[in-house]
Enzyme design. Structure first.
Site, PDB file in Angstrom:
ATOM      1  N   LYS A   1       0.854  -1.187   0.000  1.00 32.20           N
ATOM      2  CA  LYS A   1       0.000   0.000   0.000  1.00 32.20           C
ATOM      3  C   LYS A   1       0.890   1.237   0.000  1.00 32.20           C
ATOM      4  CE  LYS A   1      -4.258   1.232   2.444  1.00 32.20           C
ATOM      5  NZ  LYS A   1      -4.987   1.005   3.699  1.00 32.20           N
TER       6      LYS A   1
HETATM    7  C1  E4P Z   1      -8.184   2.284   3.639  1.00 32.79           C
HETATM    8  O1  E4P Z   1      -7.576   1.323   3.268  1.00 32.79           O
HETATM    9  C2  E4P Z   1      -8.053   2.888   4.962  1.00 32.79           C
HETATM   10  O2  E4P Z   1      -7.428   1.947   5.800  1.00 32.79           O
HETATM   11  C3  E4P Z   1      -9.361   3.193   5.633  1.00 32.79           C
HETATM   12  O3  E4P Z   1     -10.463   2.763   4.871  1.00 32.79           O
HETATM   13  C4  E4P Z   1      -9.469   4.560   6.169  1.00 32.79           C
HETATM   14  O4  E4P Z   1     -10.712   4.686   6.826  1.00 32.79           O
HETATM   15  P1  E4P Z   1     -11.044   5.854   7.867  1.00 32.79           P
HETATM   16  O5  E4P Z   1     -11.281   7.101   7.100  1.00 32.79           O
HETATM   17  O6  E4P Z   1     -12.279   5.369   8.548  1.00 32.79           O
HETATM   18  O7  E4P Z   1      -9.859   5.968   8.777  1.00 32.79           O
END
Ligand code: E4P
Length: 218
Positions: A87
């Site tokens: 990622k």
């Molecule tokens: C995406 O991969 C992120 O880990 C995640 O969806 C972020 O979500 P949040 O905005 O609830 O922190």
């Protein structure tokens, strides 16, 4: 549509997996910290533990922000398990790294995507997935769902193979709207997945069926 769970909590990952509908897992440094997983060694072990539970893509996020370090970190992460997806944040150094990874057979998830332009260049660089953050856009009075539709339209125009991984999902309607618009994946908290199951008429109907069955057998 594929379902990923967005957590580093092993218990929640197991629960979602046991439902039989889980295709993968996404994590991020904040989700790791929330579970008290800190330090490189512990974090790497945690990714391996997640891979033992779920047989599907597991996103592991780099914390480097310059090209050379992202490449080094991403290569190390990808060696942990065949299902690891690296990622990478949507920054220029990240974009260059995504291109490198795509040319070298390493799967990527371009994260922190908030615009169609970012989604377009991530696809050009060969990202396997892009993660538009719906909830965080909604939080600032912008429409996360509209962005999903816009990206779907652009990717379909050019037959980009990059998968739209809708992220920052907060509730079941986000998931339904993503499915309507053709997002390839939704990564969700366990609660949002479980909330898809519930309907008061199901509970009322089942209660009546069971009571009527009991009457006939008493
Ligand atoms: C995406 O991969 C992120 O880990 C995640 O969806 C972020 O979500 P949040 O905005 O609830 O922190």
């Amino acid at each position: 549509m594929k379902f990923f769970i967005d957590t580093a909590n092993l218990e929640e990952i197991k629960q979602a997996n046991e439902l039989g509908i889980l295709d993968g897992v996404t994590t991020n440094p904040s989700l790791m910290a929330k579970e008290g997983i800190t330090g490189e060694k512990n974090i790497l072990k945690h990714y391996t533990d997640i891979c033992k539970i779920v047989d599907g893509p597991v996103s592991a996020e780099v914390i480097s922000t310059n090209y050379n370090d992202i490449i080094k970190e991403g290569k190390n992460l990808s060696k942990l398990h065949k299902n690891i997806v690296v990622k990478v944040p949507m920054i220029s150094e990240g974009l260059k790294a995504i291109k490198y990874f795509s040319l070298n057979g390493i799967k990527t998830n371009c994260t922190l995507v908030f615009s169609a332009g970012q989604a377009l260049i991530a696809a050009k660089a060969g990202a396997t997935y892009i993660s538009p953050f719906l909830g965080r856009l909604d939080d600032i009075s912008s429409s996360g769902i509209d962005l999903i539709g816009q990206i779907r339209h652009i990717y379909d125009n050019y037959n980009f193979k990059t998968e739209i991984l809708a992220a920052s999902i907060r509730h079941p309607m986000h998931i339904i709207n993503c499915a309507e618009l053709g997002a390839d994946v939704a990564t969700c908290p366990l609660k949002a997945i479980k909330d898809l199951l519930n309907h008061p008429l199901t509970d009322i109907g089942l209660d009546k069926f069971l009571k009527d069955y009991a009457k006939g057998n008493s």
